[in-house]
Design a protein around this motif. Structure first.
Motif, PDB file in Angstrom:
ATOM      1  N   UNK A   1      41.044  39.782  46.702  1.00  0.00           N
ATOM      2  CA  UNK A   1      40.759  39.662  45.268  1.00  0.00           C
ATOM      3  C   UNK A   1      39.633  40.595  44.826  1.00  0.00           C
ATOM      4  N   UNK A   2      38.744  40.940  45.756  1.00  0.00           N
ATOM      5  CA  UNK A   2      37.610  41.808  45.423  1.00  0.00           C
ATOM      6  C   UNK A   2      38.001  43.268  45.353  1.00  0.00           C
ATOM      7  N   UNK A   3      39.264  43.588  45.678  1.00  0.00           N
ATOM      8  CA  UNK A   3      39.667  44.984  45.817  1.00  0.00           C
ATOM      9  C   UNK A   3      40.580  45.479  44.694  1.00  0.00           C
ATOM     10  N   UNK A   4      40.818  44.669  43.673  1.00  0.00           N
ATOM     11  CA  UNK A   4      41.758  45.122  42.638  1.00  0.00           C
ATOM     12  C   UNK A   4      41.465  44.453  41.301  1.00  0.00           C
ATOM     13  N   UNK A   5      41.882  45.138  40.243  1.00  0.00           N
ATOM     14  CA  UNK A   5      41.697  44.613  38.895  1.00  0.00           C
ATOM     15  C   UNK A   5      42.745  43.557  38.542  1.00  0.00           C
ATOM     16  N   UNK A   6      43.923  43.631  39.193  1.00  0.00           N
ATOM     17  CA  UNK A   6      45.035  42.781  38.777  1.00  0.00           C
ATOM     18  C   UNK A   6      45.574  41.945  39.925  1.00  0.00           C
ATOM     19  N   UNK A   7      46.242  40.873  39.547  1.00  0.00           N
ATOM     20  CA  UNK A   7      46.933  39.995  40.481  1.00  0.00           C
ATOM     21  C   UNK A   7      48.436  40.271  40.354  1.00  0.00           C
ATOM     22  N   UNK A   8      49.108  40.576  41.470  1.00  0.00           N
ATOM     23  CA  UNK A   8      50.535  40.918  41.425  1.00  0.00           C
ATOM     24  C   UNK A   8      51.431  39.765  41.860  1.00  0.00           C
ATOM     25  N   UNK A   9      50.904  38.544  41.871  1.00  0.00           N
ATOM     26  CA  UNK A   9      51.739  37.385  42.210  1.00  0.00           C
ATOM     27  C   UNK A   9      52.976  37.282  41.306  1.00  0.00           C
ATOM     28  N   UNK A  10      52.876  37.607  39.998  1.00  0.00           N
ATOM     29  CA  UNK A  10      54.090  37.543  39.171  1.00  0.00           C
ATOM     30  C   UNK A  10      55.213  38.448  39.675  1.00  0.00           C
ATOM     31  N   UNK A  11      54.863  39.617  40.254  1.00  0.00           N
ATOM     32  CA  UNK A  11      55.898  40.519  40.757  1.00  0.00           C
ATOM     33  C   UNK A  11      56.644  39.887  41.931  1.00  0.00           C
ATOM     34  N   UNK A  12      55.947  39.166  42.774  1.00  0.00           N
ATOM     35  CA  UNK A  12      56.605  38.504  43.908  1.00  0.00           C
ATOM     36  C   UNK A  12      57.661  37.525  43.403  1.00  0.00           C
ATOM     37  N   UNK A  13      57.313  36.738  42.401  1.00  0.00           N
ATOM     38  CA  UNK A  13      58.276  35.773  41.853  1.00  0.00           C
ATOM     39  C   UNK A  13      59.459  36.487  41.200  1.00  0.00           C
ATOM     40  N   UNK A  14      59.184  37.600  40.533  1.00  0.00           N
ATOM     41  CA  UNK A  14      60.250  38.370  39.894  1.00  0.00           C
ATOM     42  C   UNK A  14      61.211  38.936  40.934  1.00  0.00           C
TER      43      UNK A  14
ATOM     44  N   UNK B   1      45.637  40.300  34.643  1.00  0.00           N
ATOM     45  CA  UNK B   1      44.237  40.582  34.966  1.00  0.00           C
ATOM     46  C   UNK B   1      43.681  39.526  35.918  1.00  0.00           C
ATOM     47  N   UNK B   2      42.876  39.977  36.853  1.00  0.00           N
ATOM     48  CA  UNK B   2      42.310  39.038  37.827  1.00  0.00           C
ATOM     49  C   UNK B   2      41.189  38.235  37.183  1.00  0.00           C
ATOM     50  N   UNK B   3      41.284  36.900  37.314  1.00  0.00           N
ATOM     51  CA  UNK B   3      40.269  36.013  36.750  1.00  0.00           C
ATOM     52  C   UNK B   3      39.816  35.049  37.849  1.00  0.00           C
ATOM     53  N   UNK B   4      38.512  35.028  38.173  1.00  0.00           N
ATOM     54  CA  UNK B   4      37.461  35.917  37.675  1.00  0.00           C
ATOM     55  C   UNK B   4      37.691  37.347  38.153  1.00  0.00           C
ATOM     56  N   UNK B   5      37.031  38.316  37.520  1.00  0.00           N
ATOM     57  CA  UNK B   5      37.247  39.720  37.885  1.00  0.00           C
ATOM     58  C   UNK B   5      36.775  40.033  39.300  1.00  0.00           C
ATOM     59  N   UNK B   6      37.249  41.170  39.811  1.00  0.00           N
ATOM     60  CA  UNK B   6      37.027  41.548  41.210  1.00  0.00           C
ATOM     61  C   UNK B   6      35.561  41.481  41.659  1.00  0.00           C
TER      62      UNK B   6
ATOM     63  N   UNK C   1      46.069  44.961  44.635  1.00  0.00           N
ATOM     64  CA  UNK C   1      45.483  44.721  45.956  1.00  0.00           C
ATOM     65  C   UNK C   1      46.408  45.211  47.060  1.00  0.00           C
ATOM     66  N   UNK C   2      45.857  45.492  48.240  1.00  0.00           N
ATOM     67  CA  UNK C   2      46.723  45.830  49.374  1.00  0.00           C
ATOM     68  C   UNK C   2      47.568  44.625  49.757  1.00  0.00           C
ATOM     69  N   UNK C   3      48.693  44.886  50.412  1.00  0.00           N
ATOM     70  CA  UNK C   3      49.581  43.826  50.886  1.00  0.00           C
ATOM     71  C   UNK C   3      49.498  43.792  52.400  1.00  0.00           C
ATOM     72  N   UNK C   4      49.275  42.601  52.941  1.00  0.00           N
ATOM     73  CA  UNK C   4      49.107  42.439  54.387  1.00  0.00           C
ATOM     74  C   UNK C   4      50.461  42.120  55.018  1.00  0.00           C
ATOM     75  N   UNK C   5      50.883  42.943  55.974  1.00  0.00           N
ATOM     76  CA  UNK C   5      52.141  42.749  56.699  1.00  0.00           C
ATOM     77  C   UNK C   5      51.842  42.898  58.188  1.00  0.00           C
ATOM     78  N   UNK C   6      52.131  41.846  58.953  1.00  0.00           N
ATOM     79  CA  UNK C   6      51.881  41.851  60.399  1.00  0.00           C
ATOM     80  C   UNK C   6      50.448  42.268  60.720  1.00  0.00           C
TER      81      UNK C   6
END
Length: 392
Positions: free
Chosen positions: A133-146, A119-124, A206-211
């Motif tokens: 961060x304002x565009x999603x309920x969750x943070x997907x940083x753990x998925x990147x590490x996985x 969950x995003x803390x503080x919330x969106x 959240x959206x992912x920024x590429x190029x």
């Protein structure tokens, strides 16, 4: 002398390039992992893996590991992201299990999934407008590490196995495929961000920024990469095994929960029959063009326009073997975000079972296609298979 003969008869599916196509579907993705484990038992070793959303994650783990490590890595991922629920189903029957599933999904929505999202803390609403961060309920940083831990991206970029994952541009709405073969031609590399972009389903993620471009989950526009595979390869013969997580067919709903589930099934089902019917028409047209060219007088066969048509009419043989997850009676619209360990084990086991039952009839794998250049089989969980000639 120019050879004006028709191309040789299509090869048998067993000699074709083997492709694994994986639909999006969140927590249901463990069904694909189980199906892949069973396919390994039958020596189906894909040269190309294409996926959307959770299918992109599974695809990256498969393409990004040596064949003898793939199933172990898939198990590691699904054990990691299947949240341990501090209770087991207390009631027997579909109603008791349905209540358990809904409670599990609510718990996961509240606290997130280990190794996947938090969950995003503080919330969106408390983040500045315009920020990711304002565009999603969750943070997907753990998925990147996985992904960095479980996927060898050097192997992917060394083209040991072709990988294609789809996402959609937030600003243009256009679909975009990140393909390691195409990237290699452009001097680019596939990384964790491309896999995450394919699974960035709003407003959860959240959206992912590429190029400089923002990308969301490819399932918003199309929940299967089948069309991309068929468009990208028109010369080599293809044997495509597609594992879908939502069924276009279903019963008439009787409750609000059933209506919500049915709507989601229809929205995310891949419409494989529509895609294959369209491509079968294209194949038939190509054959008609080649047949017409063969009947032209000799003085016209070397005409530049005829040469152009002959090149465009070259065709490959395509066999699509289609396996679709069938929901349990107690599952509802929360089935794609019920990451409980109980559900993960069930879905994985269902994938293994369905492939083993379906493989009782392996005609699609080892027989010629009787003059057809494109056929589609549905593998049914009761061990039967259906050859489709009409659109569903």
């Amino acid at each position: 002398m120019t050879d004006h003969s028709l191309p040789p008869q299509p090869s048998t599916p067993a000699e074709a390039q083997r492709v694994l196509v994986l639909q999006g579907g969140g927590a249901l993705g463990s069904y694909q992992a189980g199906a892949y484990q069973a396919l390994c038992h039958f020596h189906f070793d894909p040269e190309w893996v294409a996926g959307i959303s959770i299918g992109a994650v599974n695809a990256a783990i498969i393409a990004g590991n040596e064949p003898d490590k793939r199933v172990a890595r898939l198990k590691e991922f699904w054990e990691l992201v299947s949240a341990p629920v501090p209770w087991k189903p207390l009631l027997n029957g579909d109603h008791g299990r349905s209540a358990f599933n809904e409670a599990s999904a609510a718990l996961i929505a509240t606290f997130g999934v280990p190794g996947f999202f938090t969950p995003r803390i503080p919330p969106a609403p408390l983040w500045p407008p315009g920020s990711l961060e304002a565009q999603s309920y969750y943070d997907t940083a753990p998925l990147k590490r996985t992904l960095e831990r479980l996927v060898d991206f050097d192997r992917i970029n060394d083209l040991k196995c072709r990988l294609s994952v789809g996402a959609v541009s937030v600003t243009t709405g256009n679909f975009k495929y990140f393909d390691n073969v195409e990237f290699a031609r452009q001097g680019k590399r596939i990384g964790p961000e491309h896999i995450m972009a394919s699974g960035a389903l709003p407003p959860g993620f959240p959206p992912v920024v590429i190029d400089g471009e923002h990308y969301w989950d490819g399932g918003i526009a199309s929940n299967t990469p089948l069309d991309y595979v068929l468009d990208a390869e028109t010369s080599r013969d293809l044997l495509i095994f597609q594992v879908d997580l939502f069924s276009a067919r279903g019963l008439l709903p009787g409750t609000l929960l059933e209506a919500a589930e049915r709507e989601k099934d229809i929205r995310y089902s891949s419409r494989t029959r529509m895609n294959t019917d369209k491509n079968r028409q294209i194949h038939n047209t190509r054959r008609a063009v080649l047949d017409l060219i063969s009947k032209l007088p000799d003085h016209l066969k070397d005409d530049p326009s005829v040469k152009l048509l002959r090149e465009a009419a070259k065709e490959n043989t395509v066999t699509v073997v289609h396996l679709i997850y069938k929901s349990k009676n107690y599952e509802s619209s929360s089935k794609d975000y019920d990451f409980s360990h109980v559900a993960m084990v069930e879905h994985w086991s269902s994938g293994v079972r369905d492939v083993h039952l379906s493989m009782r009839h392996k005609d699609w794998l080892d027989r010629p296609q009787s003059g057809e250049t494109m056929v589609t089989y549905d593998l049914i969980g009761d061990g039967t298979q259906t050859l489709h000639d009409k659109q569903e």
